[in-house]
Scaffold this motif. Structure first.
Motif, PDB file in Angstrom:
ATOM      1  N   VAL A   1     -92.509 -41.642  -3.220  1.00  0.00           N
ATOM      2  CA  VAL A   1     -92.125 -40.308  -2.781  1.00  0.00           C
ATOM      3  C   VAL A   1     -92.440 -39.252  -3.833  1.00  0.00           C
ATOM      4  CG1 VAL A   1     -89.743 -40.418  -3.624  1.00  0.00           C
ATOM      5  CG2 VAL A   1     -90.288 -39.020  -1.621  1.00  0.00           C
ATOM      6  N   ASP A   2     -92.582 -39.672  -5.083  1.00  0.00           N
ATOM      7  CA  ASP A   2     -92.863 -38.736  -6.171  1.00  0.00           C
ATOM      8  C   ASP A   2     -94.346 -38.423  -6.302  1.00  0.00           C
ATOM      9  OD1 ASP A   2     -90.125 -38.726  -7.076  1.00  0.00           O
ATOM     10  OD2 ASP A   2     -90.500 -40.705  -7.940  1.00  0.00           O
ATOM     11  N   ARG A   3     -95.202 -39.322  -5.846  1.00  0.00           N
ATOM     12  CA  ARG A   3     -96.626 -39.214  -6.116  1.00  0.00           C
ATOM     13  C   ARG A   3     -97.284 -38.089  -5.334  1.00  0.00           C
ATOM     14  NH1 ARG A   3     -96.183 -45.031  -6.182  1.00  0.00           N
ATOM     15  NH2 ARG A   3     -96.997 -45.203  -4.052  1.00  0.00           N
ATOM     16  N   LEU A   4     -98.146 -37.347  -6.047  1.00  0.00           N
ATOM     17  CA  LEU A   4     -98.822 -36.199  -5.449  1.00  0.00           C
ATOM     18  C   LEU A   4    -100.319 -36.423  -5.278  1.00  0.00           C
ATOM     19  CD1 LEU A   4     -97.034 -33.364  -7.465  1.00  0.00           C
ATOM     20  CD2 LEU A   4     -96.584 -34.078  -5.117  1.00  0.00           C
ATOM     21  N   GLY A   5    -100.825 -37.549  -5.750  1.00  0.00           N
ATOM     22  CA  GLY A   5    -102.252 -37.816  -5.661  1.00  0.00           C
ATOM     23  C   GLY A   5    -102.996 -37.274  -6.865  1.00  0.00           C
ATOM     24  N   GLY A   6    -104.059 -37.961  -7.223  1.00  0.00           N
ATOM     25  CA  GLY A   6    -104.846 -37.538  -8.373  1.00  0.00           C
ATOM     26  C   GLY A   6    -104.882 -38.616  -9.438  1.00  0.00           C
ATOM     27  N   ALA A   7    -104.950 -38.200 -10.695  1.00  0.00           N
ATOM     28  CA  ALA A   7    -105.106 -39.137 -11.806  1.00  0.00           C
ATOM     29  C   ALA A   7    -103.757 -39.574 -12.367  1.00  0.00           C
ATOM     30  CB  ALA A   7    -105.942 -38.493 -12.906  1.00  0.00           C
ATOM     31  N   GLY A   8    -103.784 -40.641 -13.168  1.00  0.00           N
ATOM     32  CA  GLY A   8    -102.575 -41.122 -13.815  1.00  0.00           C
ATOM     33  C   GLY A   8    -101.584 -41.708 -12.831  1.00  0.00           C
ATOM     34  N   THR A   9    -100.302 -41.487 -13.069  1.00  0.00           N
ATOM     35  CA  THR A   9     -99.281 -42.012 -12.162  1.00  0.00           C
ATOM     36  C   THR A   9     -99.415 -41.403 -10.775  1.00  0.00           C
ATOM     37  OG1 THR A   9     -97.691 -40.287 -12.794  1.00  0.00           O
ATOM     38  CG2 THR A   9     -97.654 -42.343 -14.059  1.00  0.00           C
ATOM     39  N   ALA A  10    -100.024 -40.227 -10.693  1.00  0.00           N
ATOM     40  CA  ALA A  10    -100.195 -39.550  -9.403  1.00  0.00           C
ATOM     41  C   ALA A  10    -101.034 -40.368  -8.438  1.00  0.00           C
ATOM     42  CB  ALA A  10    -100.830 -38.173  -9.609  1.00  0.00           C
ATOM     43  N   GLY A  11    -101.879 -41.252  -8.964  1.00  0.00           N
ATOM     44  CA  GLY A  11    -102.749 -42.036  -8.099  1.00  0.00           C
ATOM     45  C   GLY A  11    -102.383 -43.499  -8.013  1.00  0.00           C
ATOM     46  N   CYS A  12    -101.261 -43.885  -8.586  1.00  0.00           N
ATOM     47  CA  CYS A  12    -100.853 -45.291  -8.559  1.00  0.00           C
ATOM     48  C   CYS A  12    -100.425 -45.709  -7.152  1.00  0.00           C
ATOM     49  CB  CYS A  12     -99.711 -45.540  -9.538  1.00  0.00           C
ATOM     50  SG  CYS A  12    -100.209 -45.450 -11.273  1.00  0.00           S
ATOM     51  N   LEU A  13    -100.611 -46.978  -6.858  1.00  0.00           N
ATOM     52  CA  LEU A  13    -100.207 -47.503  -5.562  1.00  0.00           C
ATOM     53  C   LEU A  13     -98.828 -48.144  -5.605  1.00  0.00           C
ATOM     54  CD1 LEU A  13    -103.566 -49.132  -4.394  1.00  0.00           C
ATOM     55  CD2 LEU A  13    -102.643 -46.869  -3.832  1.00  0.00           C
ATOM     56  N   ASP A  14     -98.340 -48.444  -6.788  1.00  0.00           N
ATOM     57  CA  ASP A  14     -97.035 -49.093  -6.948  1.00  0.00           C
ATOM     58  C   ASP A  14     -96.129 -48.233  -7.823  1.00  0.00           C
ATOM     59  OD1 ASP A  14     -97.798 -51.561  -5.574  1.00  0.00           O
ATOM     60  OD2 ASP A  14     -99.090 -51.894  -7.322  1.00  0.00           O
ATOM     61  N   ASP A  15     -94.828 -48.497  -7.732  1.00  0.00           N
ATOM     62  CA  ASP A  15     -93.881 -47.786  -8.576  1.00  0.00           C
ATOM     63  C   ASP A  15     -94.192 -48.054 -10.052  1.00  0.00           C
ATOM     64  OD1 ASP A  15     -92.717 -46.982  -6.266  1.00  0.00           O
ATOM     65  OD2 ASP A  15     -90.874 -48.151  -6.497  1.00  0.00           O
ATOM     66  N   VAL A  16     -93.941 -47.038 -10.869  1.00  0.00           N
ATOM     67  CA  VAL A  16     -94.237 -47.139 -12.297  1.00  0.00           C
ATOM     68  C   VAL A  16     -92.992 -46.782 -13.095  1.00  0.00           C
ATOM     69  CG1 VAL A  16     -95.623 -46.218 -14.192  1.00  0.00           C
ATOM     70  CG2 VAL A  16     -96.660 -46.511 -11.929  1.00  0.00           C
ATOM     71  N   ASP A  17     -92.628 -47.643 -14.051  1.00  0.00           N
ATOM     72  CA  ASP A  17     -91.554 -47.328 -14.989  1.00  0.00           C
ATOM     73  C   ASP A  17     -92.192 -46.843 -16.278  1.00  0.00           C
ATOM     74  OD1 ASP A  17     -89.256 -48.060 -13.435  1.00  0.00           O
ATOM     75  OD2 ASP A  17     -89.883 -50.149 -13.684  1.00  0.00           O
ATOM     76  N   ILE A  18     -91.810 -45.645 -16.718  1.00  0.00           N
ATOM     77  CA  ILE A  18     -92.506 -44.995 -17.816  1.00  0.00           C
ATOM     78  C   ILE A  18     -91.538 -44.081 -18.563  1.00  0.00           C
ATOM     79  CG2 ILE A  18     -93.251 -43.056 -16.363  1.00  0.00           C
ATOM     80  CD1 ILE A  18     -95.958 -43.131 -17.848  1.00  0.00           C
ATOM     81  N   SER A  19     -91.844 -43.782 -19.807  1.00  0.00           N
ATOM     82  CA  SER A  19     -90.984 -42.892 -20.596  1.00  0.00           C
ATOM     83  C   SER A  19     -91.371 -41.435 -20.344  1.00  0.00           C
ATOM     84  CB  SER A  19     -91.129 -43.205 -22.084  1.00  0.00           C
ATOM     85  OG  SER A  19     -92.430 -42.863 -22.546  1.00  0.00           O
ATOM     86  N   TRP A  20     -90.451 -40.543 -20.684  1.00  0.00           N
ATOM     87  CA  TRP A  20     -90.731 -39.115 -20.553  1.00  0.00           C
ATOM     88  C   TRP A  20     -91.907 -38.701 -21.437  1.00  0.00           C
ATOM     89  CZ3 TRP A  20     -89.092 -36.886 -16.462  1.00  0.00           C
ATOM     90  CH2 TRP A  20     -87.842 -37.185 -15.924  1.00  0.00           C
ATOM     91  N   ARG A  21     -91.986 -39.249 -22.651  1.00  0.00           N
ATOM     92  CA  ARG A  21     -93.071 -38.837 -23.540  1.00  0.00           C
ATOM     93  C   ARG A  21     -94.425 -39.313 -23.039  1.00  0.00           C
ATOM     94  NH1 ARG A  21     -90.803 -42.054 -28.712  1.00  0.00           N
ATOM     95  NH2 ARG A  21     -90.887 -44.199 -27.942  1.00  0.00           N
ATOM     96  N   ASP A  22     -94.447 -40.471 -22.357  1.00  0.00           N
ATOM     97  CA  ASP A  22     -95.719 -40.913 -21.788  1.00  0.00           C
ATOM     98  C   ASP A  22     -96.087 -40.085 -20.557  1.00  0.00           C
ATOM     99  OD1 ASP A  22     -96.339 -42.789 -23.688  1.00  0.00           O
ATOM    100  OD2 ASP A  22     -95.370 -44.448 -22.629  1.00  0.00           O
ATOM    101  N   LEU A  23     -95.091 -39.627 -19.811  1.00  0.00           N
ATOM    102  CA  LEU A  23     -95.383 -38.705 -18.720  1.00  0.00           C
ATOM    103  C   LEU A  23     -95.988 -37.412 -19.270  1.00  0.00           C
ATOM    104  CD1 LEU A  23     -92.304 -39.063 -16.328  1.00  0.00           C
ATOM    105  CD2 LEU A  23     -94.663 -39.742 -15.856  1.00  0.00           C
ATOM    106  N   ALA A  24     -95.451 -36.926 -20.393  1.00  0.00           N
ATOM    107  CA  ALA A  24     -96.006 -35.723 -21.020  1.00  0.00           C
ATOM    108  C   ALA A  24     -97.446 -35.961 -21.454  1.00  0.00           C
ATOM    109  CB  ALA A  24     -95.150 -35.304 -22.211  1.00  0.00           C
ATOM    110  N   ALA A  25     -97.715 -37.148 -21.995  1.00  0.00           N
ATOM    111  CA  ALA A  25     -99.070 -37.481 -22.420  1.00  0.00           C
ATOM    112  C   ALA A  25    -100.027 -37.519 -21.234  1.00  0.00           C
ATOM    113  CB  ALA A  25     -99.077 -38.822 -23.152  1.00  0.00           C
ATOM    114  N   PHE A  26     -99.589 -38.099 -20.118  1.00  0.00           N
ATOM    115  CA  PHE A  26    -100.425 -38.151 -18.927  1.00  0.00           C
ATOM    116  C   PHE A  26    -100.657 -36.756 -18.351  1.00  0.00           C
ATOM    117  CE2 PHE A  26     -99.977 -42.779 -17.226  1.00  0.00           C
ATOM    118  CZ  PHE A  26    -100.459 -43.253 -18.431  1.00  0.00           C
ATOM    119  N   ALA A  27     -99.615 -35.922 -18.399  1.00  0.00           N
ATOM    120  CA  ALA A  27     -99.753 -34.557 -17.874  1.00  0.00           C
ATOM    121  C   ALA A  27    -100.823 -33.783 -18.634  1.00  0.00           C
ATOM    122  CB  ALA A  27     -98.416 -33.825 -17.947  1.00  0.00           C
TER     123      ALA A  27
END
Length: 292
Positions: A73-99
């Protein structure tokens, strides 16, 4: 032909309108073409977003190692977690890095919910970015595109998008600086200069933003235009006919230049000629300032 005339000619040659501001990080010299014109930020807004995140981490208001789950429900499409097909457990700092490195829209959207859109707006005011306006995050902007063309979801938008001509697309809110996240090239070089001088927050926060910008995966705009001994850290932004890039070029002798190049009107999914022009005008302006 002087520097600004040459920049205008570079844009004209590839059929786009462009606005540029390039300035010394540690001085006052500058090159400008439409430096105070309102421009669509697109994903360039992530620089401001991640700066606020880094400030909150430095202030102890956010645990960067805290885990968060990115769901379907969070995924918006595109690169990184946005394009994953499965749920992803990740830290806030890694989300910042992907952004920052991958321009991951889902990562940016989740970060914005964590730190608060009002705090990002407040940061823009605090840093003197008087022409910068934040209306929302990636999800809000994507949903506005759906609404503007009468699509209920991403699948329907993908169906109708190819049939939309430039006139219809030009009316989308995401392409109107008065209705979307917007700024000016001058505001963006101010933000970059503050980050590079450790004046946009605690030194540790500014350093983290610089590190993340240096990890941008796409180097076909600013970075591609400079020699290998020039260190470039940048953030791109693109939506439909808008192609932007902001960043800082550090020369071998330590001189630093903040760069903001914003273009619009280059219709087409892939426009390597526009990407090259963005780098070319940035290099032209930096060379002019360096030689001066």
């Amino acid at each position: 032909m002087d520097c600004t005339d040459a920049i205008v000619a570079d844009f004209s040659a590839v059929g786009v309108r462009g606005c540029v501001h390039v300035r010394e990080v540690d001085g006052e010299a500058q090159v400008m073409v439409g430096a105070d014109e309102p421009v669509v930020l697109a994903s360039v807004v992530k620089v401001l977003l991640v700066t606020e995140f880094a400030r909150q981490v430095a202030a102890g208001q956010c645990d960067p190692a805290e885990r968060v789950r990115v769901r379907a429900v969070d995924r918006l499409g595109g690169a990184g977690t946005a394009g994953c097909l499965d749920d992803v457990d990740i830290s806030w700092r890694d989300l910042a890095a992907f952004a920052m490195s991958l321009s991951d829209n889902t990562a940016a959207d989740m970060l914005l919910h964590r730190i608060g859109v009002d705090t990002v707006r407040d940061l823009a005011v605090q840093l003197g970015l008087t022409a910068t306006r934040i209306v929302g995050g990636p999800r809000q902007l994507i949903e506005s595109m759906y609404a503007d063309v009468g699509a209920v979801d991403a699948a329907r938008f993908a169906e109708v998008f190819p049939a939309l001509g430039p006139e219809r697309l030009a009316r989308l809110a995401v392409l109107d600086p008065m209705r979307t996240n917007a700024s000016t090239p001058r505001d963006m070089t101010r933000l970059l200069s503050l980050i590079w001088r450790d004046e946009a927050g605690p030194a540790a926060a500014c350093r983290r933003v610089r590190e993340l910008m240096a990890r941008q995966a796409c180097g076909h705009r600013l970075a591609a235009a400079f020699d290998a001994d020039v260190v470039v850290a940048a953030k791109s932004g693109s939506v439909i006919d808008v192609r932007n890039e902001v960043g800082v070029a550090v020369c071998p002798d330590g001189r630093r230049y903040a760069i903001a190049v914003f273009t619009c009107g280059g219709w087409g999914m892939r426009r390597p000629d526009v990407d090259a022009a963005i780098g070319r005008v940035a290099r032209r302006a930096v060379d002019f300032l360096y030689s001066g």
